[in-house]
Motif scaffolding. Structure first.
Motif, PDB file in Angstrom:
ATOM      1  N   VAL A  56      -1.319   1.547   4.774  1.00 38.02           N
ATOM      2  CA  VAL A  56      -1.678   0.304   5.456  1.00 38.02           C
ATOM      3  C   VAL A  56      -1.921  -0.764   4.390  1.00 38.02           C
ATOM      4  N   ILE A  57      -1.170  -1.840   4.465  1.00 32.98           N
ATOM      5  CA  ILE A  57      -1.322  -2.958   3.528  1.00 32.98           C
ATOM      6  C   ILE A  57      -2.267  -3.975   4.154  1.00 32.98           C
ATOM      7  N   GLU A  58      -3.387  -4.242   3.480  1.00 31.98           N
ATOM      8  CA  GLU A  58      -4.369  -5.178   4.013  1.00 31.98           C
ATOM      9  C   GLU A  58      -4.129  -6.582   3.477  1.00 31.98           C
ATOM     10  N   ILE A  59      -4.176  -7.554   4.392  1.00 34.79           N
ATOM     11  CA  ILE A  59      -4.037  -8.961   4.039  1.00 34.79           C
ATOM     12  C   ILE A  59      -5.327  -9.652   4.454  1.00 34.79           C
ATOM     13  N   THR A  60      -5.991 -10.306   3.529  1.00 38.73           N
ATOM     14  CA  THR A  60      -7.227 -10.991   3.891  1.00 38.73           C
ATOM     15  C   THR A  60      -6.901 -12.258   4.664  1.00 38.73           C
ATOM     16  N   GLU A  61      -7.594 -12.442   5.779  1.00 41.99           N
ATOM     17  CA  GLU A  61      -7.268 -13.544   6.686  1.00 41.99           C
ATOM     18  C   GLU A  61      -7.640 -14.898   6.104  1.00 41.99           C
ATOM     19  N   GLY A  66       8.432   0.908   7.410  1.00 43.13           N
ATOM     20  CA  GLY A  66       7.451   1.816   7.996  1.00 43.13           C
ATOM     21  C   GLY A  66       6.022   1.564   7.571  1.00 43.13           C
ATOM     22  N   PHE A  67       5.801   0.661   6.605  1.00 44.43           N
ATOM     23  CA  PHE A  67       4.441   0.347   6.196  1.00 44.43           C
ATOM     24  C   PHE A  67       3.698  -0.355   7.338  1.00 44.43           C
ATOM     25  N   PRO A 118       0.564  -7.653  13.014  1.00 45.14           N
ATOM     26  CA  PRO A 118      -0.059  -6.519  12.322  1.00 45.14           C
ATOM     27  C   PRO A 118      -0.321  -5.364  13.272  1.00 45.14           C
ATOM     28  N   GLN A 119      -0.558  -4.195  12.693  1.00 46.55           N
ATOM     29  CA  GLN A 119      -0.951  -3.032  13.495  1.00 46.55           C
ATOM     30  C   GLN A 119      -2.471  -2.993  13.703  1.00 46.55           C
ATOM     31  N   TYR A 120      -3.209  -3.616  12.773  1.00 49.01           N
ATOM     32  CA  TYR A 120      -4.673  -3.587  12.829  1.00 49.01           C
ATOM     33  C   TYR A 120      -5.245  -4.965  12.535  1.00 49.01           C
TER      34      TYR A 120
END
Length: 205
Positions: free
Chosen positions: A24-29, A50-51, A73-75
């Motif tokens: 899971v690649i996190e992007i800060t909002e 698939g990421f 996003p998925q999350y």
């Protein structure tokens, strides 16, 4: 640049015996992105491999739901600033509820970050947040720890106090990134039914 990064990612995945959908690649909002279309294109490049994508610190940033629409996003991880004091702030509760309703329509998992009080936990459960994390339940520790008996009792007490009657599955947030039980999309339904019937520990496929 992105193609080079992709090869580097793939090499690391092979090294650790993992697949792209384990990551899971996190992007800060709150990150400023001048070219959102170009950024979204780069994100889709990784999603196509698939990421998974998570938007972190949601509620502190520049573009809110418009960025969610662009990145799919998925999350979404609701920032602590939204959660704090939500039990006594109708505006915050309404904002969180609206985000959850929006995410439910598009299959996005919502995680409430920084839950530190019983009132905040009760509020998140009442609103219908899918997952919570915070010092009330556990401090960060590798590997993901299961819920303690005290923690399970606390959640059960809060649920009864909130008069919530849905079946609450207790587990650790790390299960979001774990590999579950899988079947091929064209698998006959009888073997799937048998698998579920014979193993009560399987809650989803």
């Amino acid at each position: 640049g992105s193609q080079y990064a992709s090869h580097a990612f793939q090499d690391k995945l092979k090294e650790y015996g993992m697949q792209a959908d384990n990551i899971v690649i996190e992007i800060t909002e709150h990150s400023a992105v001048l070219d959102i279309e170009g950024f979204a294109l780069a994100i889709r490049h990784y999603q196509d491999q698939g990421f998974k994508i998570a938007i972190d610190d949601f509620g502190t940033g520049y573009s809110g739901l418009s960025r969610v629409c662009a990145l799919s996003p998925q999350y979404i991880k609701l920032d602590r600033s939204l959660i704090s004091g939500s039990s006594s702030n109708v505006v915050k509760r309404s904002a969180i509820s609206s985000v959850i309703d929006f995410c439910n329509k598009f299959g996005i998992q919502v995680i409430a970050e920084g839950v530190e009080t019983e009132d905040e936990l009760q509020t998140m459960m009442s609103i219908g947040t899918g997952f919570v994390q915070g010092y009330l339940l556990s401090k960060p520790a590798p590997p993901f720890a299961g819920l303690t008996d005290e923690c399970r009792q606390l959640i059960s007490t809060v649920r009864k106090r909130s008069k919530l009657h849905y079946n609450l599955a207790l587990g650790e947030i790390g299960t979001l990134g774990s590999i579950g039980h899988t079947v091929f999309c064209d698998a006959p339904s009888l073997p799937v039914y048998t698998m579920l019937k014979d193993n009560a520990d399987i809650t989803d496929i």
